[in-house]
Structure formats: structure tokens, C-alpha cells
Enzyme design. Structure first.
Site, short mmCIF file in Angstrom:
data_model
loop_
_atom_site.label_atom_id
_atom_site.label_comp_id
_atom_site.label_asym_id
_atom_site.label_seq_id
_atom_site.Cartn_x
_atom_site.Cartn_y
_atom_site.Cartn_z
CB SER A 9 -0.90 0.02 1.24
OG SER A 9 -1.54 1.27 1.35
CG HIS A 34 -3.93 -1.61 -1.70
ND1 HIS A 34 -5.01 -2.38 -2.08
CD2 HIS A 34 -4.37 -0.82 -0.67
CE1 HIS A 34 -6.05 -2.09 -1.31
NE2 HIS A 34 -5.69 -1.15 -0.45
CG MET A 38 -8.46 6.99 3.20
SD MET A 38 -7.56 7.08 4.77
CE MET A 38 -6.58 5.59 4.68
N GLY A 152 -9.38 3.64 7.38
CA GLY A 152 -9.14 5.05 7.65
C GLY A 152 -8.24 5.36 8.81
N GLY A 155 -2.04 1.95 12.12
CA GLY A 155 -1.50 1.43 13.35
C GLY A 155 -2.45 0.62 14.21
CG ASP A 185 -6.09 -2.83 3.48
OD1 ASP A 185 -5.10 -2.68 4.23
OD2 ASP A 185 -6.53 -1.94 2.74
N GLY A 187 -3.08 -4.45 9.23
CA GLY A 187 -2.29 -5.16 10.23
C GLY A 187 -1.57 -6.38 9.72
#
Length: 226
Positions: A9, A34, A38, A152, A155, A185, A187
Site C-alpha cells: 500500500s 495498492h 480516503m 481510515g 497502526g 487489508d 495489520g
């Protein structure tokens, strides 16, 4: 057996060195790129628009031509009423365009629009949303993106319970001979990648794991391909 697809990503890349970062992960063995889009409405944060996809598309095209590869651009629209912007992202040379089922007023029309523009159709849901929002349309869908964190926010900890959705989708796919891919998608790292693949995922999106302090992209990608 399906081959694992790794999709770094670019949201976690260094935007001052975006093209170079894309080149590096391509050279390191990335299968897709990727793009997390947003709008600040469907999710609280704002990322980027079609111009960024336009910026990296020539880099991907050049790599594919030079290396006889077929790396694809995987665009994830975390935006309200995405049908309004699908044409922009199609023109920017996205290969897959993924929308959130609950962000669409008319999911069937949205799927149709993506297909009419010659793009692969992806549908996604957050951890708190059921796959029943789109299961009636699975025969028209090329990719299901299961969010293993809430869209959105960076972490976040990987939500293991989302793997039940993956297992349910694998069962539906097998029983109906559907061909959609299952993407995860949120973690994704060395530990969670194994969980995703064991439960039947095909595509792993990895952002901070790949674009972190360790710049050995090839090693990182190989570790999550398993």
C-alpha cells in the site's frame, strides 16, 4: 493452489520519493500496487485522489514492459457514493476498483459502472459490517476486500475475528464455483499473514510492514508470501 498476491500500500510510502518507492517494491517482487483513497467523509482521514494513481501508472507500465510482468494497480475507494468518481480512477489506469458496500446507495449500479469501464470489480466491508451486504452480487465481483482493521486509521491491531468472513467466503466460492479473489487489508505482517493464508486469503495488502524502517523490501515481501 492459488498463488499469494502481495499488494504493497503506497499510503505508507514516502510521497517525496513515491515513484522510487514504487520501483523498489516492484523490483522486490510486489504483484500489485495498492492505492488507498480516503475522502474524509466515509472515513475521517483524507489521503489522495486519481492524480496519484496517474503518477504511478507509467512506472508500473514501464516495469511490466521491461520485465514482461503483469503487475496491477489495485485502487481501494474509501469514499461515500464512489460511483461519482469511478470514471476518474478508471482513466487513471486502475485495474481493480474496490468500493465499500455500505458506502454505495446502489451497489448493483456501482458494480455495473466499474464493469462498463472495463475494470475489475472489488467490494469491501469493515470489520463491523456483514458480507451479506454484497453476497447477492458475488457472481459479478472479481475481488472481495475484507478489512482486518477499521478503514481510515493507521497502526491498528489485526482483528482475528474477521477471518470468519474469509472462511465463509471460501465456502461460498467453492460451493458456487465463483472465481473472486479474497483480499485482506490491515495489520498484515509476518505473523498475521500466516493466519490470513491459512484461512483462505489470496491477496495481502501491506503498508507499514513493507514501507517501514527496514528497507529490504524483497526480504519483507518473501516473508509474508510464505
Amino acid at each position: 493452489m492459488r498463488k499469494t498476491i502481495i499488494a504493497p500500500s503506497i499510503l505508507s510510502a514516502d510521497f517525496k520519493e513515491l515513484e522510487n518507492d514504487v520501483k523498489k517494491v516492484l523490483d522486490a517482487g510486489a504483484n500489485w500496487i495498492h492505492c488507498d483513497v480516503m475522502d474524509g467523509i466515509f472515513v475521517p482521514n483524507i489521503s489522495f485522489g486519481a492524480m496519484i494513481v496517474e503518477q504511478i501508472a507509467p512506472v508500473v507500465e514501464e516495469f511490466n514492459l521491461k520485465n514482461k510482468k503483469n503487475v496491477l494497480i489495485d485502487t481501494h475507494l474509501m469514499i461515500t457514493e464512489p460511483i461519482r468518481y469511478i470514471e476518474q480512477f478508471a482513466k487513471a489506469k486502475s485495474d481493480y476498483i474496490t468500493v465499500h458496500a455500505d458506502a454505495c446507495e446502489n451497489i448493483d449500479a456501482t458494480i455495473k459502472k466499474i464493469r462498463e469501464l472495463g475494470k475489475k470489480v472489488g467490494v469491501s466491508v469493515n470489520p463491523d459490517k456483514p458480507i451479506s451486504l454484497f453476497t447477492d452480487y458475488l457472481q459479478k465481483i472479481d475481488l472481495v476486500l475484507i478489512m482486518s482493521v477499521f478503514a481510515g486509521f493507521g497502526g491498528q491491531k489485526f482483528i482475528v475475528d474477521t477471518m470468519q468472513k474469509v472462511r465463509d467466503l471460501v465456502k461460498i466460492r467453492n460451493e458456487n464455483n465463483f472465481n473472486f479473489l479474497i483480499e485482506i487489508d490491515g495489520g498484515v505482517n509476518e505473523e498475521t499473514a500466516k493466519i490470513c493464508l491459512e484461512n483462505g486469503a489470496d491477496v495481502l495488502v501491506a503498508g507499514s510492514y513493507i514501507f517501514g524502517k527496514n528497507k529490504n523490501y524483497k526480504e519483507l515481501i518473501e516473508k509474508i508470501k510464505l
